[in-house]
Structure formats: C-alpha cells, structure tokens
Write an enzyme that holds these catalytic residues in place. Structure first.
Site, mmCIF file in Angstrom:
data_model
loop_
_atom_site.group_PDB
_atom_site.id
_atom_site.type_symbol
_atom_site.label_atom_id
_atom_site.label_comp_id
_atom_site.label_asym_id
_atom_site.label_seq_id
_atom_site.Cartn_x
_atom_site.Cartn_y
_atom_site.Cartn_z
ATOM 1 N N ASP A 97 -101.616 11.169 -65.060
ATOM 2 C CA ASP A 97 -102.918 11.949 -65.102
ATOM 3 C C ASP A 97 -102.570 13.198 -64.420
ATOM 4 O O ASP A 97 -102.242 13.499 -63.255
ATOM 5 C CB ASP A 97 -103.491 11.353 -63.985
ATOM 6 C CG ASP A 97 -105.040 12.062 -63.673
ATOM 7 O OD1 ASP A 97 -105.786 12.635 -64.647
ATOM 8 O OD2 ASP A 97 -105.538 12.000 -62.461
ATOM 9 N N GLU A 131 -103.233 12.051 -70.186
ATOM 10 C CA GLU A 131 -104.480 12.466 -70.424
ATOM 11 C C GLU A 131 -104.690 13.884 -70.595
ATOM 12 O O GLU A 131 -104.120 14.723 -70.124
ATOM 13 C CB GLU A 131 -105.378 12.259 -69.093
ATOM 14 C CG GLU A 131 -106.847 12.368 -69.392
ATOM 15 C CD GLU A 131 -107.628 11.954 -68.247
ATOM 16 O OE1 GLU A 131 -108.362 10.783 -68.455
ATOM 17 O OE2 GLU A 131 -107.623 12.484 -66.802
ATOM 18 N N ASP A 171 -106.069 9.324 -58.772
ATOM 19 C CA ASP A 171 -105.108 9.855 -59.794
ATOM 20 C C ASP A 171 -104.063 8.909 -60.218
ATOM 21 O O ASP A 171 -103.800 8.829 -61.256
ATOM 22 C CB ASP A 171 -104.184 10.895 -59.065
ATOM 23 C CG ASP A 171 -105.209 12.236 -58.713
ATOM 24 O OD1 ASP A 171 -106.186 12.514 -59.812
ATOM 25 O OD2 ASP A 171 -104.982 12.731 -57.822
#
Length: 165
Positions: free
Chosen positions: A7, A67, A140
């Site tokens: 992330d 991501e 996260d």
C-alpha cells in the site's frame, strides 16, 4: 506461492506477505515502512527503496501486488506518493519478480465482493480470510494484505480462464 502486497505512501508504506496454497491463504508477515518528515523527500524515497528491498530479500515473495493511486484532492500529495510508488515498483523490478497493479475498486471487489465497500469491511474480511486473531492495527498494513488477497483471487480467475481456453 508467496505474494507481497504493498500500500504505497511516503510517510507510511504498508506491506503484507501472504502464502497461497491451493485455496488456502495465510499471512506470513505484515507491517509498515515509516519515513521521517524531517528528512528530504529524496532521503525518504531511499528509505522506502532500501527497506522494501530488504523485505523482498528476506521473505522471498514470488510475486508483488501494488495498489494504484486514487487521489482527487491534493495534487502535491499525489505527486509525492506517486514518486514513492515508482520506487516501490522499481524495488520489485530490480528483484526480478512479477509486479501487478490493482485499483482500490478492484481490491475492494476482490476482498469484500463489492467495490464500494467501507474500509472496516475490507479490514474485517482480511482478518477472516487470513484467519487472524484481530484486525491489523495499521490500516496501511491491512490494506497491503488486502492487495495481496486481491492478487490471489485475480490470479485464480486468470488461471481458470486460461485453462478453459
């Protein structure tokens, strides 16, 4: 197969490594790479690269899922996170592992079943799918695990379609 999910961020980068064995998923490790706001952006990007490279070396993932960015407000933040994301992609490329990218919508769809899921729903499904005792304390890190799960589900679908063709 081991999958490293990431992330992206600049202050905190979530990571999560999971193992897929048949239809079974289990977490290997998850956590954060943190950088100090007292350092220059270049120093922070170097920390991200070095720490992620070390994680890849020690945990030996076979694939990496990252991501994609979704920003609609602060362009300066988007650029800085985009730079960190570039460093993250470079770390995967340098380690010679395949790197895959997923939008937040794709991650939510794969993990929860619908793309408009709330963050808490995603975190709860991460806990359930990986058999964790509790939801990861870091959002996260939980998001990174969700990206890994998304990749597993997406790869399974891709492989199923390939076999049918």
């Amino acid at each position: 197969m081991k999958i490293l999910g990431v992330d992206p961020g600049l202050a905190e980068i979530g990571y999560g490594v999971i193992e897929k064995d048949g239809n079974s998923l289990s977490q290997i490790e998850f956590g954060l790479i943190s950088t100090s706001s007292e350092k220059s952006d270049l120093e922070r990007l170097n920390v991200v690269f070095e720490e992620l490279t070390q994680i890849i070396k020690s945990l030996e993932p076979e694939q990496m899922a990252v991501e994609e960015l979704f920003f609609n407000k602060n362009a300066k933040t988007a650029i800085r996170v985009g730079q960190a994301r570039g460093v993250i992609l470079l770390a995967g490329s340098r380690a010679d592992i395949p790197v895959f990218e997923y939008t937040p919508l794709e991650v939510k769809q794969a993990v929860v079943g619908h793309g408009r899921a709330e963050k808490m729903q995603v975190q709860q499904m991460v806990k359930t799918l990986l058999g964790l005792a509790e939801i990861p304390a870091s959002e996260d890190a939980a998001d990174a695990l969700a990206v890994s799960i998304c990749h597993c589900h997406t790869e399974s679908t891709r492989n199923s379609w390939s076999e049918m063709l």
